[in-house]
Scaffold this active site. Structure first.
Site, PDB file in Angstrom:
ATOM      1  N   TYR A 188      -6.824  16.052  -8.921  1.00 17.90           N
ATOM      2  CA  TYR A 188      -6.165  15.047  -9.757  1.00 17.90           C
ATOM      3  C   TYR A 188      -5.057  15.687 -10.582  1.00 17.90           C
ATOM      4  O   TYR A 188      -3.913  15.191 -10.615  1.00 17.90           O
ATOM      5  CB  TYR A 188      -7.178  14.363 -10.668  1.00 17.90           C
ATOM      6  CG  TYR A 188      -6.562  13.318 -11.557  1.00 17.90           C
ATOM      7  CD1 TYR A 188      -6.146  12.103 -11.042  1.00 17.90           C
ATOM      8  CD2 TYR A 188      -6.374  13.547 -12.917  1.00 17.90           C
ATOM      9  CE1 TYR A 188      -5.559  11.132 -11.846  1.00 17.90           C
ATOM     10  CE2 TYR A 188      -5.789  12.594 -13.733  1.00 17.90           C
ATOM     11  CZ  TYR A 188      -5.392  11.387 -13.200  1.00 17.90           C
ATOM     12  OH  TYR A 188      -4.797  10.446 -14.009  1.00 17.90           O
ATOM     13  N   SER A 234       2.151   8.920 -15.274  1.00 17.47           N
ATOM     14  CA  SER A 234       1.506  10.218 -15.121  1.00 17.47           C
ATOM     15  C   SER A 234       0.171  10.173 -15.847  1.00 17.47           C
ATOM     16  O   SER A 234      -0.600   9.231 -15.687  1.00 17.47           O
ATOM     17  CB  SER A 234       2.428  11.320 -15.647  1.00 17.47           C
ATOM     18  OG  SER A 234       1.836  12.587 -15.535  1.00 17.47           O
ATOM     19  N   LYS A 271      -0.936  15.098 -10.617  1.00 15.66           N
ATOM     20  CA  LYS A 271      -0.194  14.640 -11.797  1.00 15.66           C
ATOM     21  C   LYS A 271       0.789  15.699 -12.302  1.00 15.66           C
ATOM     22  O   LYS A 271       1.863  15.347 -12.822  1.00 15.66           O
ATOM     23  CB  LYS A 271      -1.166  14.233 -12.903  1.00 15.66           C
ATOM     24  CG  LYS A 271      -1.933  12.950 -12.601  1.00 15.66           C
ATOM     25  CD  LYS A 271      -1.008  11.755 -12.368  1.00 15.66           C
ATOM     26  CE  LYS A 271      -1.766  10.453 -12.202  1.00 15.66           C
ATOM     27  NZ  LYS A 271      -0.872   9.299 -11.966  1.00 15.66           N
ATOM     28  N   ASP A 328       0.879  -1.162   0.000  1.00 14.18           N
ATOM     29  CA  ASP A 328       0.000   0.000   0.000  1.00 14.18           C
ATOM     30  C   ASP A 328       0.914   1.209   0.000  1.00 14.18           C
ATOM     31  O   ASP A 328       1.721   1.387   0.921  1.00 14.18           O
ATOM     32  CB  ASP A 328      -0.888  -0.015   1.246  1.00 14.18           C
ATOM     33  CG  ASP A 328      -1.857   1.158   1.314  1.00 14.18           C
ATOM     34  OD1 ASP A 328      -1.614   2.184   0.649  1.00 14.18           O
ATOM     35  OD2 ASP A 328      -2.854   1.058   2.051  1.00 14.18           O
ATOM     36  N   ASN A 350       2.866   2.817 -10.648  1.00 13.32           N
ATOM     37  CA  ASN A 350       1.587   2.842 -11.347  1.00 13.32           C
ATOM     38  C   ASN A 350       0.396   3.100 -10.434  1.00 13.32           C
ATOM     39  O   ASN A 350      -0.636   3.603 -10.893  1.00 13.32           O
ATOM     40  CB  ASN A 350       1.385   1.502 -12.078  1.00 13.32           C
ATOM     41  CG  ASN A 350      -0.019   1.346 -12.612  1.00 13.32           C
ATOM     42  OD1 ASN A 350      -0.409   1.980 -13.583  1.00 13.32           O
ATOM     43  ND2 ASN A 350      -0.817   0.492 -11.960  1.00 13.32           N
TER      44      ASN A 350
END
Length: 269
Positions: free
Chosen positions: A146, A132, A150, A54, A81
């Site tokens: 979000y 990304s 990124k 995790d 990922n």
């Protein structure tokens, strides 16, 4: 000897497809996920070790890295990922969701990278592939969290490419667009509040605009990840998908005002 890849977020979608592709091409695969006890496919494949990790739990990160190295002797490629997506009006979003967004996509990515780096530094080689998004190059309505996470991944990866290049470690960025996976149902939270009708038209226009974008297959994204991990080039960014390339081209060709107006028309603003 076979090379070894360490993948976070391998239980579904892009991560799972990437694990299967590397395994099919003869690699040892350390496929990590939060609930490995639920994994029924990857654990049956030859040269695949499924481990619990995790990215918000540093103890689990250290344990997985140590066990992976013990199992296969080395980690040649790290693929960060694991991800989470928070969309919706900022004032409708809980503090817990805000923290989860950055703890997963940014702090967690850095924690896994820090855990693997001593091993790569001692070996004087390695490749780190950070997943990304086209949302790390351009920002859309309702995606402040979000896109913020990124954009952070893009910046930290660019800086790390210089830093780690000095010790023989390459850093790559793969930037998928819309993808045919279950990310939306499993790892995306959309926050809304009916007491804020002022956002209703924007929410409607955003949802409708996203529905028109082409979506890539997860296998296509996995191929891009494999290329980034194995091409031996100093290239940093790997945009993936027709929509990603479209938006990046728009951003390059237009100044800020023109690009903003283009997006407002696309999202019916």
């Amino acid at each position: 000897m076979s090379q070894t890849v360490f993948i976070t977020g391998a239980s579904t979608g892009i991560g799972r497809e990437t694990a299967k592709l590397f395994q099919a091409r003869g690699w040892n695969v350390i496929a990590t996920m939060r609930t490995p006890e639920n994994e029924a496919e990857l654990s049956k494949l030859d040269k695949v070790r499924v481990l619990r990790l995790d990215v918000t739990d540093e103890a689990s990160i250290g344990d997985a890295v140590a066990e992976g190295i013990s199992a296969f002797g080395a980690i040649d490629v790290l693929i960060n990922n694991a991800g989470f997506g928070a969309y919706g009006p900022l004032e409708a979003t809980s503090p817990e969701t805000i923290r989860r967004q950055f703890d997963t996509n940014v702090v967690g990515l850095l924690a896994v990278t820090r855990a693997v780096l001593p091993h790569m530094r001692r070996r004087g080689q390695g490749t780190i592939v950070n997943i990304s998004s086209m949302g790390g190059r351009v920002a859309f309505p309702l995606g402040s969290l979000y896109h913020g996470s990124k954009f952070a991944v893009e910046g930290l990866s660019e800086a790390l490419a210089y830093e780690l290049g000095a010790i023989g470690v390459r850093v790559k960025l793969v930037e998928p667009g819309m993808t045919k996976s279950d990310f939306g149902s499993r790892s995306l939270v959309f926050s809304a509040d009916e007491s804020m009708p002022e956002y209703a038209a924007l929410v409607k226009g955003t949802v409708e605009a996203f529905a028109t974008l082409p979506a890539a297959e997860t296998s296509d994204v996995a191929e891009a990840i494999f290329a980034a991990a194995t091409d031996g080039k100093d290239r940093l960014r790997y945009p993936t998908g027709d929509d990603t390339n479209m938006f990046i081209d728009m951003r390059r060709q237009q100044d800020d005002e023109a690009f903003t107006q283009s997006l407002k028309r696309m999202f019916n603003m």
